[in-house]
Motif scaffolding. Structure first.
Motif, mmCIF file in Angstrom:
data_model
loop_
_atom_site.group_PDB
_atom_site.id
_atom_site.type_symbol
_atom_site.label_atom_id
_atom_site.label_comp_id
_atom_site.label_asym_id
_atom_site.label_seq_id
_atom_site.Cartn_x
_atom_site.Cartn_y
_atom_site.Cartn_z
ATOM 1 N N ASN A 19 0.811 -1.218 0.000
ATOM 2 C CA ASN A 19 0.000 0.000 0.000
ATOM 3 C C ASN A 19 0.847 1.272 0.000
ATOM 4 O O ASN A 19 0.293 2.372 -0.009
ATOM 5 N N GLN A 20 2.164 1.128 0.046
ATOM 6 C CA GLN A 20 3.015 2.301 -0.063
ATOM 7 C C GLN A 20 2.769 2.923 -1.445
ATOM 8 O O GLN A 20 2.725 2.208 -2.455
ATOM 9 N N PRO A 21 2.551 4.239 -1.538
ATOM 10 C CA PRO A 21 2.122 4.861 -2.802
ATOM 11 C C PRO A 21 2.983 4.537 -4.014
ATOM 12 O O PRO A 21 2.451 4.229 -5.088
ATOM 13 N N ASP A 22 4.320 4.592 -3.867
ATOM 14 C CA ASP A 22 5.175 4.311 -5.018
ATOM 15 C C ASP A 22 5.058 2.857 -5.462
ATOM 16 O O ASP A 22 5.059 2.562 -6.666
ATOM 17 N N GLU A 23 4.964 1.936 -4.499
ATOM 18 C CA GLU A 23 4.846 0.532 -4.865
ATOM 19 C C GLU A 23 3.484 0.231 -5.490
ATOM 20 O O GLU A 23 3.392 -0.550 -6.444
ATOM 21 N N MET A 24 2.430 0.846 -4.972
ATOM 22 C CA MET A 24 1.114 0.617 -5.558
ATOM 23 C C MET A 24 1.037 1.216 -6.960
ATOM 24 O O MET A 24 0.483 0.595 -7.885
ATOM 25 N N CYS A 25 1.594 2.409 -7.135
ATOM 26 C CA CYS A 25 1.622 3.008 -8.468
ATOM 27 C C CYS A 25 2.457 2.158 -9.419
ATOM 28 O O CYS A 25 2.076 1.941 -10.582
ATOM 29 N N GLY A 26 3.606 1.675 -8.931
ATOM 30 C CA GLY A 26 4.433 0.804 -9.753
ATOM 31 C C GLY A 26 3.681 -0.448 -10.171
ATOM 32 O O GLY A 26 3.776 -0.899 -11.316
ATOM 33 N N PHE A 27 2.912 -0.984 -9.250
ATOM 34 C CA PHE A 27 2.119 -2.187 -9.532
ATOM 35 C C PHE A 27 1.113 -1.936 -10.661
ATOM 36 O O PHE A 27 1.038 -2.701 -11.630
ATOM 37 N N TYR A 28 0.350 -0.851 -10.544
ATOM 38 C CA TYR A 28 -0.649 -0.551 -11.582
ATOM 39 C C TYR A 28 0.029 -0.225 -12.912
ATOM 40 O O TYR A 28 -0.442 -0.637 -13.978
ATOM 41 N N TRP A 29 1.113 0.535 -12.847
ATOM 42 C CA TRP A 29 1.856 0.855 -14.072
ATOM 43 C C TRP A 29 2.350 -0.419 -14.754
ATOM 44 O O TRP A 29 2.213 -0.575 -15.976
ATOM 45 N N PHE A 30 2.903 -1.342 -13.961
ATOM 46 C CA PHE A 30 3.455 -2.555 -14.551
ATOM 47 C C PHE A 30 2.348 -3.446 -15.114
ATOM 48 O O PHE A 30 2.538 -4.101 -16.145
ATOM 49 N N MET A 31 1.203 -3.458 -14.466
ATOM 50 C CA MET A 31 0.068 -4.198 -15.019
ATOM 51 C C MET A 31 -0.323 -3.613 -16.377
ATOM 52 O O MET A 31 -0.714 -4.340 -17.291
ATOM 53 N N GLY A 32 -0.214 -2.297 -16.495
ATOM 54 C CA GLY A 32 -0.476 -1.661 -17.790
ATOM 55 C C GLY A 32 0.503 -2.136 -18.849
ATOM 56 O O GLY A 32 0.129 -2.350 -20.017
ATOM 57 N N GLN A 33 1.776 -2.300 -18.463
ATOM 58 C CA GLN A 33 2.766 -2.818 -19.396
ATOM 59 C C GLN A 33 2.426 -4.252 -19.809
ATOM 60 O O GLN A 33 2.465 -4.595 -20.999
ATOM 61 N N LEU A 34 2.063 -5.097 -18.840
ATOM 62 C CA LEU A 34 1.715 -6.485 -19.148
ATOM 63 C C LEU A 34 0.520 -6.555 -20.088
ATOM 64 O O LEU A 34 0.464 -7.410 -20.988
ATOM 65 N N ASN A 35 -0.438 -5.658 -19.884
ATOM 66 C CA ASN A 35 -1.613 -5.638 -20.745
ATOM 67 C C ASN A 35 -1.232 -5.272 -22.186
ATOM 68 O O ASN A 35 -1.744 -5.859 -23.144
#
Length: 326
Positions: A146-162
């Motif tokens: 839930n740390q903001p940078d890690e959560m943002c990184g998670f969503y960003w990386f999911m965008g890359q996978l998509n």
């Protein structure tokens, strides 16, 4: 398996964890820091006791650890600080570089430009390599919190996978628990994966779970919405990653300044905001918000920082009679 994390500290700790506890423990040199609240100098006996305790703790940690195995070349860390600044780019580019340069500008000797260049170049090189491996069918495991940078990184990386059309069966995720109970029945809260010690990583493998394609698509869609909004900040509110104003954390800073006298050490304010509230933000962001208060005339500079220290190592003055109401 490819492991993905979103900070330098998490990347380093995870790499050590791959072999931590393997073989016989080697007693090495350990440094300790001992201080007294009254400012008095610790005795040699106190320092030596602290060193012995630290060595024993290190030995026990090694002997109780379970090595994760794997190769360090399978670990990729994307330290892009995506909770702050412009995120309109699909891949890290000039706008992300500008944000990183701005964040690191509080540090001396023009370190910001060099650090931003290194982070951006490595991120793009690693992203290309991960894409090639993922498209070839390799399995990925993403560590986030839930740390903001890690959560943002998670969503960003999911965008890359998509974008790469990686199917869900290839992807596993591990979310850091909000709290745990240690072996002494104490509640322990870790803010991010960067706070997880090498001997601890293996415990979290039980939390690993696979995702389906629709989950990747949903995360990618949400990240696209955040990109369109392109707010100054992103934060976790009520469990959701949302866009936020640059003033989001100001009340915490103001509260700590209000508790001080007329003059105060800015570095103390920065440290207390980070330690007391566990907001998951950087020292740079707190310093920038204090700088904005200076520009607004709410604070004044009493002494400037030395060139070899971060810019927030200075004394400031509260020029308003009631800072709580600014």
């Amino acid at each position: 398996m490819i492991d993905i994390v979103f900070s330098e500290s998490a990347c380093g700790s995870l790499k050590v964890a791959q072999h931590y506890g393997k073989g016989k423990y080697q007693d090495g040199c350990i440094g300790v820091f001992v201080s007294h609240t009254d400012g008095s100098k610790p005795t040699k006996e106190e320092v030596e006791t602290a060193r012995r305790e630290a060595k024993e703790k290190a030995r026990l940690a090694w002997e109780s650890a379970t090595p994760l195995g794997g190769k360090t070349t399978d670990i990729y860390g994307f330290n892009l600080v995506l909770s702050i600044g412009d995120i309109s780019e699909n891949q890290p580019g000039i706008k992300r570089k500008q944000t990183l340069e701005h964040l690191y500008s509080v540090y001396p000797n023009n370190e910001g430009h060099q650090a931003a260049d290194e982070i951006l170049n490595r991120a793009n090189e690693d992203l290309k390599m991960v894409q090639e491996r993922a498209v070839a069918g390799e399995v990925l495991r993403i560590w986030y919190s839930n740390q903001p940078d890690e959560m943002c990184g998670f969503y960003w990386f999911m965008g890359q996978l998509n974008q790469w059309k990686v199917h869900g069966g290839q992807v596993f995720i591990v979310k850091l628990p909000e709290w745990e109970v240690d072996n002494k029945e104490n509640i322990v809260r870790k803010n991010s994966w960067g706070e997880v010690a090498p001997e601890e990583w293996h415990r979290y493998l039980a939390l690993q779970k696979s995702v389906v394609a629709v989950f990747i698509q949903s995360c990618a869609s949400h990240w696209k919405e955040l990109q369109v909004e392109n707010a100054p900040l992103r934060a976790i509110l009520n469990g959701q990653l949302v866009s936020a104003s640059e003033k989001l954390y100001d009340d915490f800073i103001i509260q700590e300044i209000a508790a001080e006298g007329e003059e105060f050490q800015e570095a103390m304010i920065v440290g207390r905001v980070l330690g007391k509230y566990q907001l998951g933000i950087s020292d740079s962001w707190v310093a920038f918000r204090i700088e904005e208060m200076l520009h607004e005339g709410k604070l004044e500079v009493v002494t400037t920082f030395t060139k070899d220290m971060p810019s927030y190592h200075r004394v400031l003055k509260n020029v308003l009679s009631n800072y709580k109401h600014i």
